[in-house]
Write a protein that holds these residues in place. Structure first.
Motif, mmCIF file in Angstrom:
data_model
loop_
_atom_site.group_PDB
_atom_site.id
_atom_site.type_symbol
_atom_site.label_atom_id
_atom_site.label_comp_id
_atom_site.label_asym_id
_atom_site.label_seq_id
_atom_site.Cartn_x
_atom_site.Cartn_y
_atom_site.Cartn_z
ATOM 1 N N LYS A 171 0.820 -1.216 0.000
ATOM 2 C CA LYS A 171 0.000 0.000 0.000
ATOM 3 C C LYS A 171 0.851 1.262 0.000
ATOM 4 O O LYS A 171 0.451 2.286 -0.554
ATOM 5 C CB LYS A 171 -0.940 0.004 1.210
ATOM 6 N N LYS A 217 1.647 3.368 -3.230
ATOM 7 C CA LYS A 217 0.515 3.915 -3.982
ATOM 8 C C LYS A 217 0.857 5.168 -4.770
ATOM 9 O O LYS A 217 0.181 5.492 -5.757
ATOM 10 C CB LYS A 217 -0.654 4.204 -3.035
ATOM 11 N N ASP A 218 1.892 5.892 -4.380
ATOM 12 C CA ASP A 218 2.265 7.121 -5.084
ATOM 13 C C ASP A 218 3.533 6.960 -5.910
ATOM 14 O O ASP A 218 4.083 7.953 -6.405
ATOM 15 C CB ASP A 218 2.452 8.265 -4.076
ATOM 16 N N LYS A 251 -6.198 -2.634 -3.952
ATOM 17 C CA LYS A 251 -5.970 -1.883 -2.709
ATOM 18 C C LYS A 251 -5.485 -0.472 -3.001
ATOM 19 O O LYS A 251 -5.867 0.473 -2.300
ATOM 20 C CB LYS A 251 -4.987 -2.643 -1.815
ATOM 21 N N TRP A 252 -4.656 -0.302 -4.031
ATOM 22 C CA TRP A 252 -4.236 1.051 -4.410
ATOM 23 C C TRP A 252 -5.441 1.875 -4.877
ATOM 24 O O TRP A 252 -5.588 3.040 -4.496
ATOM 25 C CB TRP A 252 -3.191 0.991 -5.529
ATOM 26 N N GLU A 253 -6.295 1.243 -5.685
ATOM 27 C CA GLU A 253 -7.464 1.964 -6.183
ATOM 28 C C GLU A 253 -8.406 2.326 -5.042
ATOM 29 O O GLU A 253 -9.006 3.412 -5.038
ATOM 30 C CB GLU A 253 -8.184 1.121 -7.232
ATOM 31 N N THR A 311 -5.800 5.816 -5.653
ATOM 32 C CA THR A 311 -4.751 5.880 -6.668
ATOM 33 C C THR A 311 -5.308 5.467 -8.025
ATOM 34 O O THR A 311 -6.009 4.460 -8.139
ATOM 35 C CB THR A 311 -3.581 4.946 -6.298
#
Length: 327
Positions: free
Chosen positions: A221, A224-225, A249-251, A255
């Motif tokens: 996680k 994510k960036d 999980k990123w979405e 993200t």
């Protein structure tokens, strides 16, 4: 044997590789008389001649050295490529590559022939566009016996990861590296190494290309960036569901992830795949996720690093977000 979150039974990779150094010797026998242009006749003698040496230009471009960790005393064989005309007063991007676990044998040059994930960056046309230093450490069978595997499906930090990260930092400190443009990539074990290093050292990489790999998705996680390009095959029963879960999980964290709507064909012309990559880039997401139809785990890196457009994407990234002008 363990059950993944995707419901598929997975098995950890074996600790020791059975990979062998390829035998490149050639044997030649003259079967008939040969007449030269000047009329000289070379008679067949039925004798077999074996090559006395082997030339491997792509491998010979690299220098080999051994990194000794001052903290632990453990030694890590390494391969490094310096661009032609290397000038220590300048700054060069650094491409960091780690091979998969089947390459973990006691031959330093193994990352240079276990796929083209290290050597593709040193090809003349690639260096013309993206002159860079290439660093490819070799995790050996001896190290597995001494301190254990570099990565494992327990997704925990290992002494091997400490050793590799210290070696990488030594290269950064001792060569003319542009710390704004350090790029990481690797296949399977190598991708897992990249994820672990990016997790522990969040300001290290400008961008990473993760090929056929996965990690604890809760730990992922924190990426994510990050600037990531992820490549897996549909038939990879570990990396595919693992990365599907990471992307979800990123979405969920907000993200934007660029994804191909249908699985791509790895056997399509490279021009087609390169155009698909460029079209995906137009979504302007810093995380890109591409899944190829069929295939399996090890098949992925048989074609992945041939995709020029992803290589170009990687080198267009910078840690501070400054646009990069490629050569």
């Amino acid at each position: 044997m363990k059950k993944s979150s995707a419901g598929l039974f997975q098995q950890d990779a074996p600790m020791h590789s059975d990979r062998q150094l390829p035998d490149l010797t050639v044997k030649v026998k003259q079967l008939k008389d040969i007449k030269a242009i000047d009329g000289t006749v070379y008679h067949a003698k039925g004798k077999t001649v074996t090559s006395s040496s082997v030339s491997e230009p792509e491998i010979e471009q690299f220098q080999q050295f051994t990194y000794t960790d001052p903290e632990t005393g453990y030694q890590l064989p390494c391969n490094i490529y310096l661009p032609k005309g290397y000038d220590s007063s300048k700054k060069y991007p650094l491409l960091f590559f780690v091979a998969d676990a089947s390459a973990d044998i006691n031959v330093t040059a193994t990352p240079l022939f276990q796929g083209n994930g290290a050597t593709v960056w040193t090809e003349p046309e690639e260096q013309k566009k993206h002159p860079c230093i290439v660093f490819a450490p070799q995790y050996t069978d001896d190290l597995i016996n001494q301190i254990g595997m570099l990565t494992a499906d327990s997704n925990t930090w290992t002494p091997g990861l400490t050793l590799v990260s210290h070696a990488l930092q030594s290269v950064i400190d001792n060569y003319a590296v542009d710390t704004n443009r350090i790029y990481g990539t690797g296949q399977s074990q190598g991708g897992m190494t990249n994820i672990a290093l990016s997790d522990k050292y969040p300001n290290l990489f400008a961008a990473q290309w993760l090929v056929a790999c996965q990690w604890n998705t809760d730990e992922m996680k924190v990426l994510k960036d990050k600037n990531l390009w992820i490549t897996v095959c549909e038939g990879d029963t570990k990396a595919h569901p693992g990365m599907d879960e990471a992307v979800a999980k990123w979405e969920a964290l907000g993200t934007k992830v660029a994804k191909n709507d249908t699985f791509w064909d790895s056997k399509a012309p490279l021009s087609t795949i390169n155009q698909q990559v460029k079209d995906l880039e137009k979504q302007n997401a810093h995380i890109n996720y591409t899944v190829f139809a069929g295939g399996n785990h090890m098949y992925t890196w048989s074609f992945a690093y041939n995709i020029e457009a992803i290589r170009d994407w990687l080198f267009s990234q910078s840690k501070d977000g400054t646009p990069v002008k490629n050569s």
